[in-house]
Write an enzyme that holds these catalytic residues in place. Structure first.
Site, PDB file in Angstrom:
ATOM      1  N   LYS A  74       0.416  -1.153   0.167  1.00 35.04           N
ATOM      2  CA  LYS A  74       0.161  -0.439   0.078  1.00 35.04           C
ATOM      3  C   LYS A  74       0.893   1.277  -0.136  1.00 35.04           C
ATOM      4  CE  LYS A  74      -3.591   2.885   0.028  1.00 35.04           C
ATOM      5  NZ  LYS A  74      -4.664   2.497   1.488  1.00 35.04           N
TER       6      LYS A  74
ATOM      7  N   LYS B 137      -0.816  11.461   6.090  1.00 35.39           N
ATOM      8  CA  LYS B 137      -0.693  10.222   7.276  1.00 35.39           C
ATOM      9  C   LYS B 137      -0.504   9.454   6.824  1.00 35.39           C
ATOM     10  CE  LYS B 137      -3.685   6.273   8.757  1.00 35.39           C
ATOM     11  NZ  LYS B 137      -3.801   5.146   8.260  1.00 35.39           N
TER      12      LYS B 137
END
Length: 287
Positions: A168, A236
């Site tokens: 990811k 984030k």
């Protein structure tokens, strides 16, 4: 199967809905109880007041929460309640370190853990067309895969615990560079006096084509950013990427630069804008 789902945000709400629609017995938990009640009113399932109640005797607990600490908190509460040999599938984007920590914790309790971050955004979750990148034990993955398939178009085991999260991170690295390039292309086209729609038609069938171009060029040209994957969330994720790069020695010059550009958007008040709002920084536009 008896399933539990914790975290009913813009992703988790439809993902849990696909599981219920497939005929599974689904219990849900959300820190904001009204979301769990709304989900139960929309889908055939049960809203619970705690993660432990939702996970009671469940074969699989799905997580789609905010960050590493949220995963730790929910897992600590729910893990003892899972069925013997049960499995946690974590769709939260977290650090790879957290995934390894959770896998060890679950193994010590006679359960299994799969880190399974997703790509495809809210639209992909609603359509059941997410891409899921997994890390963990192959046997646990094979148990989880048919269930994950209810909301995914592609599911792949990438390696041991943490490998899903690392994959990811690669995804977010690539997106950051693509969106910045697309923003600069649109900005350049405008300054050159070109029609953005005509430019898109000219280049979108060639080597410059991408999902970001096809799905974001028009909204960027129209200055629309009140949807999609928020800048706050991207920062984030990029923070996780840069922390991992500091540990493994990867050089991420463009990623670090684009992370700084997203920080500028936050300072402009754009924390909730879609990531394609990078173009607003180039053109000096604020809401």
């Amino acid at each position: 199967m008896k399933l539990a789902f914790a975290g009913l945000g813009v992703m988790g709400f439809p993902m849990a809905g696909h599981l219920a629609a497939a005929g599974h017995e689904v219990s849900v938990f959300n820190r904001s109880p009204e979301k769990a009640r709304r989900w139960a009113a929309t889908h055939k399932g049960r809203a619970c007041e705690s993660a432990r109640m939702a996970a009671q005797d469940a074969e699989i607990l799905f997580l789609c929460v905010g960050n590493d600490d949220d995963v730790r908190a929910v897992a600590a509460e729910a893990l003892p309640a899972l069925a013997a040999g049960g499995l946690i599938v974590d769709h939260t984007t977290t650090s790879a370190r957290l995934a390894r920590e959770m896998a060890a914790l679950c193994a010590a309790e006679g359960r299994a853990f799969i880190d399974a971050p997703v790509s495809g955004g809210q639209a992909g979750a609603e359509a059941g067309q997410l891409t899921v990148m997994c890390g963990g034990d192959k046997g646990a993955f094979e148990r989880a895969r048919p269930v994950i398939d209810h909301f995914a178009k592609a599911v792949r085991l990438m390696g041991p615990p943490g490998a899903g999260q690392l994959t990811k991170m690669v995804n977010q690295i690539c997106i950051a560079g693509l969106v910045q390039g697309l923003s600069e292309g649109l900005h350049f086209a405008r300054r050159a006096g070109l029609d953005p729609a005509e430019v898109y038609e000219a280049i979108s069938k060639g080597a410059a084509q991408s999902w970001q171009m096809d799905n974001r060029w028009k909204t960027m040209a129209e200055d629309r950013f009140d949807f999609g994957f928020a800048v706050d969330w991207m920062r984030k994720d990029l923070g996780l990427v840069l922390d991992e790069a500091a540990a493994n020695g990867a050089r991420l010059d463009v990623t670090r630069l684009v992370d700084g550009f997203y920080a500028e958007l936050q300072a402009m008040g754009g924390g909730r804008w879609d990531t394609s709002s990078l173009v607003k920084r180039l053109e000096g536009r604020a809401e």
